[in-house]
Scaffold this active site. Structure first.
Site, PDB file in Angstrom:
ATOM      1  N   CYS A  89      61.371 -50.388  20.785  1.00 13.36           N
ATOM      2  CA  CYS A  89      61.348 -49.447  19.844  1.00 13.36           C
ATOM      3  C   CYS A  89      60.495 -49.501  18.840  1.00 13.36           C
ATOM      4  CB  CYS A  89      62.705 -49.589  19.409  1.00 13.36           C
ATOM      5  SG  CYS A  89      63.477 -48.076  18.448  1.00 13.36           S
ATOM      6  N   SER A 104      86.071 -20.352   6.332  1.00 11.97           N
ATOM      7  CA  SER A 104      86.085 -19.459   5.134  1.00 11.97           C
ATOM      8  C   SER A 104      85.559 -18.090   5.505  1.00 11.97           C
ATOM      9  CB  SER A 104      85.081 -20.087   4.133  1.00 11.97           C
ATOM     10  OG  SER A 104      83.828 -20.001   4.522  1.00 11.97           O
ATOM     11  N   LYS A 122      62.002 -59.309  18.951  1.00 11.93           N
ATOM     12  CA  LYS A 122      61.137 -58.078  18.351  1.00 11.93           C
ATOM     13  C   LYS A 122      60.256 -58.508  17.369  1.00 11.93           C
ATOM     14  CE  LYS A 122      62.192 -53.482  17.150  1.00 11.93           C
ATOM     15  NZ  LYS A 122      63.537 -52.380  16.516  1.00 11.93           N
ATOM     16  N   GLU A 181      68.045 -50.969  23.765  1.00 14.34           N
ATOM     17  CA  GLU A 181      68.046 -51.887  22.669  1.00 14.34           C
ATOM     18  C   GLU A 181      69.455 -52.486  22.291  1.00 14.34           C
ATOM     19  OE1 GLU A 181      65.707 -52.676  18.291  1.00 14.34           O
ATOM     20  OE2 GLU A 181      65.768 -50.822  19.121  1.00 14.34           O
TER      21      GLU A 181
END
Length: 720
Positions: free
Chosen positions: A175, A362, A114, A45
């Site tokens: 999509c 850490s 789309k 896309e």
């Protein structure tokens, strides 16, 4: 033999606004598809622009450059004699659409907008585009001259139509349309469409791939057909990582699957299929009746192309047959954590020009997980080198500061780590020997360049300054101080670590005489649950350039570290797993050791539940309480559940301001609380080379016409 057809889909590592780079990768994918004998190529896309342009989709330049790049693609000799499907934005009648452009031999067959836009979670397509709300309808699009001069077309069809070749029929989804309850693949299939392509820009989330696979297999298992799924891959310039995994499925069976996490810029998968299998699969009378009913509606326009996708009888080799089906390949969630953020970090590093990464290590599990993900990135780089991936080889030499022409290549992940990864243990009198030692051993095992320091003198200098100015000496709570004093003394340490992190990140490459220039990117290590609760100091060492674990839960991070003990052969990780999570910002006494979960008032496992109910289930405080009565009723009383719910929402609300400055995090969980709104533009940019080239050419044009001075001077006007 049937009607054998070889089809190609792909995953491309596109980058928002990298027009020339994106175009080169598109053409390369078409070349690879053609070499494999494919007659149809489907791409991701919005592949010409990159999916993550965000508010740049509101700019006219984005549309102009898209047409300029499409012109390059259409006339490239590689892109002839096959059906090509390319994704790009298109403006039609002053409306912006997310489109697919299908062409064959320098002729555009269809611009397909789309119809259903993704507009939730990380997606805001309605901000940039309008959905095409007229199914089965087309109209004329007046073609841009730069492309029309090549194709010889003045208008082309725009809308919802299907492509009819001599031997089969092609429909297009994009999509989100796959994820909708009534997706276009249903009416397409009933209308006789045998091949459906899906161009996607789908990002990685933990445990998400099976959703895609299930949707595609179910769609084709019900109605039959061939489904080609293409996806974006890579960082694209923002928080998301698009995880590729292009697929080809026929009648509910997977026959081709690309990698989900890869350092390859171009990955093409192909499969040879028999169209007759689709026709045989669709023989049920009930399907025939539904197709008959559906086609009583306005029929789809069939746009005909004089081309066959299948091989002619006698053209196929006798040994050539349909690709065999196989079960989908899935990564365990622990592997997804190892690979997704690692590939995202490599994409970012190779494109941003920095000399590497810096992590304040850490000795706790969060910074440990961040360091192990960077080590995983280095492992993937070594794999790319072993596979002779030239792009990876070029990038690793440049990122590691090797001079041009160098033949140096690392042979182990530790070699890469030592060049680009820097860690630092910033201890105080409140730190323990155990955390210092764990940090030192982990850094050594993964090959990181490690610094160990104490910052008590710096902390004391600030406290002394405050005391001198105010004549007030703040004390920790264990020494009789107030809550405000206690928080202030912790925050001084935390914020100083951020200041020191950036100083070391800027200067360590100089100290080490790194040839490539640039500083280091500081990596944060606050997990999603700490952000959700607000259990971090604003502008402390959680403030960084990037955070690879910022959307991953503590529960999943611990599982990842447990998996990495053996998978990465790092025994020291067991010590991190068994240690109590602590910030080590308060003094350790014989009766008190600071604990994260005690400070927060909830466990990390409980925070994960609150996060999912708040965001994914969309529950407010009352509904959360009701839900937890069922979830936790056997463990806690209603009052305890009420207290926990009230406690969580209180701290969620008062700490929400911290999310507005939260370090950009790799997205992995749907319940991430990160604030990301209003001016939506990516933060990793290419160099605008194509736009600059156009400017330079325009300047040369005007200079060739004698326009070398200002407009007023050119016209002979007075300029004082």
């Amino acid at each position: 033999m049937g009607h054998l057809v070889t089809l190609a889909t792909c995953s491309l590592n596109q980058w928002a606004l990298d027009f020339e780079g994106n175009t080169a990768r598109i053409i390369e994918s078409i070349r690879k598809a053609k070499e494999a004998g494919a007659t149809l190529r489907v791409g991701p896309e919005l592949e010409i622009t990159g999916y993550g342009c965000l508010d740049h989709f509101l700019e006219g330049d984005t549309f102009l450059h898209s047409w300029e790049m499409l012109a390059r693609i259409i006339q490239d000799p590689v892109c002839q004699d096959m059906l090509v499907d390319v994704g790009m934005p298109v403006r039609h009648r002053n409306v912006r659409y997310n489109c697919r452009v299908i062409f064959y031999n320098k002729k555009i067959l269809l611009i397909r907008p789309k119809m259903w836009l993704a507009n939730d979670g990380n997606y805001r397509e309605m901000r940039y585009f309008t959905p095409w709300q007229r199914p089965r309808e087309i109209e004329n699009y007046y073609l841009e001259r730069i492309v029309g001069d090549i194709t010889g077309q003045y208008t082309v069809p725009f809308g919802d139509a299907i492509i009819s070749t001599r031997d089969t029929c092609l429909g297009l989804e994009t999509c989100e349309e796959l994820f909708t309850p009534d997706g276009p693949h249903i009416p397409y299939g009933l209308a006789g469409v045998e091949i459906i392509s899906n161009s996607s820009g789908s990002h990685h989330e933990l445990r998400k791939l099976d959703t895609r696979v299930n949707l595609i297999t179910q769609a084709t298992r019900l109605s039959g057909g061939i489904y080609l799924y293409a996806n974006q891959q890579g960082c694209d310039g923002d928080r998301l990582y698009y995880d590729g995994c292009c697929m080809i499925i026929i009648n509910g069976e997977l026959v081709a699957q690309g990698s989900q996490f890869s350092l390859n810029d171009v990955e093409v998968v192909t499969a040879t299929l028999d169209i007759e299998e689709v026709r045989s699969y669709r023989c049920a009378p009930s399907r025939g009746l539904q197709a008959n009913q559906a086609n009583k509606q306005a029929p789809y326009t069939r746009l005909e192309v004089d081309f066959s996708l299948s091989r002619r009888e006698g053209d196929a080799e006798p040994s050539l047959g349909p690709s065999d089906p196989f079960k989908p390949r899935y990564h365990a969630p622990e592997e997804e954590i190892a690979l997704g953020p690692a590939c995202w970090l490599w994409d970012y590093l190779r494109r941003c020009g920095s000399a590497g990464y810096f992590v304040p290590l850490s000795g706790g599990i969060d910074s440990c997980a961040t360091a192990v993900i960077v080590y995983s990135m280095c492992r993937e780089v070594i794999k790319g080198i072993e596979q002779e991936n030239q792009e990876v080889i070029t990038d690793v030499r440049r990122v590691c500061g090797e001079p041009e022409g160098s033949e140096w290549l690392p042979k182990t992940p530790q070699e890469v780590c030592n060049r680009i990864f820097h860690t630092c243990y910033m201890g105080t009198e409140n730190s323990s020997k155990e955390t210092r030692e764990r940090a030192k051993i982990l850094a050594k095992d993964i090959g990181a360049y490690h610094v160990d320091l104490n910052m008590d003198t710096v902390v004391k200098a600030l406290i002394d300054l405050f005391t001198f100015v105010t004549n007030f000496a703040p004390r920790f709570k264990v020494h009789g101080g107030t809550t405000a004093e206690n928080a202030s003394l912790q925050n001084v340490q935390a914020r100083l670590r951020m200041v020191l992190s950036y100083m070391f990140a800027q200067l360590l490459p100089t100290v080490r005489q790194h040839e490539g220039g640039g500083g280091l990117l500081v990596l944060g290590s606050a997990n999603v649950d700490e952000s959700l609760r607000g259990y971090l100091t604003k502008y402390d060492c959680s403030s960084a350039d990037l955070n690879p674990i910022g959307s991953i839960s503590k529960v999943d991070l611990k599982k990842f570290i447990a998996w990495a003990v053996d998978a990465f052969d790092l025994p020291i990780l067991s010590d991190f797993l068994n240690a109590t999570p602590t910030a080590e910002l308060e003094p350790i006494t014989s009766t008190y050791v600071q604990s994260d979960e005690a400070d927060m008032g909830v466990t990390y496992a409980e925070l994960s539940v609150f996060g999912r109910l708040r965001k994914i289930a969309k529950l407010g405080p009352w509904s959360t309480y009701e839900k937890l009565l069922h979830l936790w009723g056997n463990e806690y009383s209603p009052r305890e559940i009420y207290e926990k719910t009230r406690h969580f929402f209180h701290y969620y609300a008062i700490n929400r301001h911290k999310m507005t400055v939260l370090t950009p995090s790799y997205h992995a969980e749907q319940y991430s609380p990160e604030d990301h709104r209003h001016d939506l533009r990516q933060y990793l940019y290419p160099k605008f080379n194509w736009a600059y080239k156009k400017m330079e050419e325009n300047v040369k044009l005007w200079e060739s016409r004698g326009w070398t001075e200002g407009r007023a001077q050119k016209k002979g006007l007075k300029t004082e």
